[in-house]
Design an enzyme around this catalytic site. Structure first.
Site, mmCIF file in Angstrom:
data_model
loop_
_atom_site.group_PDB
_atom_site.id
_atom_site.type_symbol
_atom_site.label_atom_id
_atom_site.label_comp_id
_atom_site.label_asym_id
_atom_site.label_seq_id
_atom_site.Cartn_x
_atom_site.Cartn_y
_atom_site.Cartn_z
ATOM 1 N N PHE A 140 0.996 -1.173 -0.095
ATOM 2 C CA PHE A 140 0.012 0.173 -0.117
ATOM 3 C C PHE A 140 0.889 1.363 -0.068
ATOM 4 O O PHE A 140 1.680 1.454 0.840
ATOM 5 C CB PHE A 140 -0.855 0.008 1.299
ATOM 6 C CG PHE A 140 -1.592 1.401 1.200
ATOM 7 C CD1 PHE A 140 -3.021 1.101 0.266
ATOM 8 C CD2 PHE A 140 -1.404 2.389 1.913
ATOM 9 C CE1 PHE A 140 -3.970 2.429 0.220
ATOM 10 C CE2 PHE A 140 -2.411 3.438 1.908
ATOM 11 C CZ PHE A 140 -3.484 3.322 0.981
ATOM 12 N N ASP A 225 9.395 2.699 1.534
ATOM 13 C CA ASP A 225 7.965 3.553 2.165
ATOM 14 C C ASP A 225 7.978 3.246 3.850
ATOM 15 O O ASP A 225 7.331 2.340 4.034
ATOM 16 C CB ASP A 225 6.853 2.968 1.401
ATOM 17 C CG ASP A 225 5.524 3.755 1.864
ATOM 18 O OD1 ASP A 225 5.573 4.319 2.829
ATOM 19 O OD2 ASP A 225 4.541 3.401 1.122
ATOM 20 N N LYS A 254 2.522 9.683 8.551
ATOM 21 C CA LYS A 254 2.098 9.147 9.959
ATOM 22 C C LYS A 254 2.582 9.615 11.384
ATOM 23 O O LYS A 254 2.033 10.471 11.965
ATOM 24 C CB LYS A 254 1.860 7.657 9.877
ATOM 25 C CG LYS A 254 0.826 7.365 8.701
ATOM 26 C CD LYS A 254 0.516 5.837 8.770
ATOM 27 C CE LYS A 254 -0.876 5.828 7.810
ATOM 28 N NZ LYS A 254 -0.702 4.874 6.570
HETATM 29 C C1 LIG Z 1 -0.812 5.118 5.214
HETATM 30 C C2 LIG Z 1 0.138 4.918 4.208
HETATM 31 C C3 LIG Z 1 0.385 5.494 3.033
HETATM 32 C C4 LIG Z 1 -0.531 6.525 2.623
HETATM 33 O O1 LIG Z 1 -0.562 7.740 3.386
HETATM 34 P P1 LIG Z 1 -1.583 9.007 3.551
HETATM 35 O O2 LIG Z 1 -1.143 9.919 4.450
HETATM 36 O O3 LIG Z 1 -2.813 8.077 3.637
HETATM 37 O O4 LIG Z 1 -1.824 9.296 2.001
HETATM 38 C C5 LIG Z 1 1.578 5.286 2.020
HETATM 39 N N1 LIG Z 1 2.264 3.956 2.537
HETATM 40 C C6 LIG Z 1 1.959 3.487 3.482
HETATM 41 C C7 LIG Z 1 2.989 2.535 3.840
HETATM 42 C C8 LIG Z 1 0.956 3.599 4.490
HETATM 43 O O5 LIG Z 1 0.670 2.828 5.512
#
Ligand SMILES: *Cc1c(COP(=O)(O)O)cnc(C)c1O
Length: 404
Positions: A140, A225, A254
């Site tokens: 994701f 990521d 986050k």
């Molecule tokens: C939550 C998440 C995203 C997207 O972040 P947003 O702030 O919702 O755009 C991208 N990569 C990972 C691994 C995530 O957990």
């Protein structure tokens, strides 16, 4: 939601003023303190999800709230036409924690934007013809068109085709398949150290080491990521540190600011230099108000030695969960844990259904797959709160078909 909560939410008859994009939310929260949240009916809930791994220091932390409040009455926003006093210190702090040699930071507002920037940076650095980004199935990376294309969940792609080209997915943790996919057009490999949304699936350290070696051999950039795993969530400052590899680009969001909307990318110096004025931009990114939150949050993480705290709290939580005989296994690391339930424990229910029943008992977690739950509590979680949460989970599991 109760009628009071629905009214507070603004629902009028059949027509909500809000798009149905998130469905009908089950609660409306009005107040938070530490690891606890109160809804509009005054009902207390234990927050073992942290707004999706965001509020790692808990809600309404006095120090962070004070830093944000002080900034709000001083200077909120000036755009990237100008600098503010928080950008350089926060960037220096990020580089120090990433600890992969000289690098530079570009601020964003969210995780998707961070990945979007990382992909653009990789394309700019590699040049035309080396634009392909490989990522993993079940990954994701966000909801913008390019980060959706990078996300390895074909069912999410379908309604939005055609997506931007140049994205290719390979099986998770399978180095041979990855190597076979390395055409000369591949410029970057984008991976989460632990797949969060995909079910809390950790990368094998040997896999990440193998990926790093392939990247070195072929001049491919490794983008980690760390949007969900970064800033001590997994018990190291960053997830890649468990494998001892050094990425070329890191995307962040986050946990970076305990709830202020901040994202960022870090890149090693020569990669970072590929972006020159005019290549990328954002009106809000790096603004004083959001970064005041990031600065206070990162200072606290360092002062408390967040990775050590997370490892210690993780051991307590994990031990209590593993003691339940309805739990098949607990996966993930630090305070990003997936609980795989036995078929017997599920008794025909799904992970999301069990999470929903837990919510009705005052515990916020989420069902991450049909058979697993995800827990991401704040780093400040107390023993007694762990005991309470595990008690709710075990009670809910023990009553097959049980309702609220
Ligand atoms: C939550 C998440 C995203 C997207 O972040 P947003 O702030 O919702 O755009 C991208 N990569 C990972 C691994 C995530 O957990």
């Amino acid at each position: 939601m109760t009628a009071d909560q629905a009214a507070a939410w603004g629902a009028k008859g059949d027509h909500s003023p809000l798009m149905n994009n998130y469905g009908s939310p089950p609660r409306l929260f009005v107040k938070g303190q530490g690891a606890e949240l109160w809804d509009a009916d005054g009902v207390r809930h234990l927050d073992f999800l942290c707004g999706l791994a965001v509020t790692s220091l808990g809600h309404a932390d006095p120090e962070i709230a004070a830093a944000i409040a002080a900034q709000a009455i001083t200077l909120t926003h000036t755009s990237n036409l100008f600098a503010n006093e928080h950008q350089a210190p926060v960037a220096e702090r990020i580089s120090e924690l990433i600890d992969c040699g000289p690098g530079q930071v570009l601020f964003q507002n969210s995780g998707a934007e961070a990945n979007e920037a990382a992909i653009k940076l990789a394309r700019k650095y590699q040049g035309r013809g080396r634009h392909v980004v490989i990522s993993a199935m079940r990954s994701f990376h966000g909801r913008t068109l390019a980060t959706l294309a990078a996300t390895g969940q074909p069912e999410k792609h379908e309604p939005f085709q055609p997506l931007p080209e140049g994205f290719h997915h390979v099986a998770w943790n399978d180095l041979d398949e990855l190597e076979r996919a390395l055409s000369p057009e591949v410029g970057a490999i984008l991976l989460e150290p632990v797949q969060g949304e995909g079910g809390v699936n950790a990368a094998d350290p040997a896999y990440l080491q193998g990926v790093r070696a392939l990247c070195d051999e072929r001049g491919i950039l490794l983008i980690m990521d760390e949007v969900q795993t970064g800033f001590a969530r997994t018990g190291e400052w960053f997830g890649f540190q468990h494998a001892g590899v050094q990425p070329d680009i890191v995307s962040l969001a986050k946990g970076i600011a305990n709830g202020m909307p901040v994202g960022a990318i870090w890149a090693r110096d020569d990669v970072a230099a590929a972006f020159v004025p005019g290549d990328h931009g954002s009106t809000y990114a790096g603004q004083a108000l959001a970064l005041a939150g990031a600065r206070a949050t990162l200072d606290r993480y360092v002062a408390m030695d967040a990775p050590a705290v997370v490892r210690e709290r993780s051991a307590a939580l994990r031990g209590a969960l593993e003691a339940l005989d309805t739990v098949d296994h607990v996966r993930g690391s630090g305070l990003l844990l997936g609980i795989e339930l036995t078929a017997e424990a599920l008794a025909g229910r799904t992970g999301p259904e069990i999470a929903r029943t837990c919510l009705d008992r005052g515990l916020i977690i989420n069902g991450i797959t049909p058979t697993a739950l995800r827990l991401a509590p704040p780093f400040i979680i107390a023993d007694q709160q762990i005991a309470e949460a595990v008690e709710i989970i075990s009670t809910v599991i023990a009553e097959p078909g049980g309702s609220s």
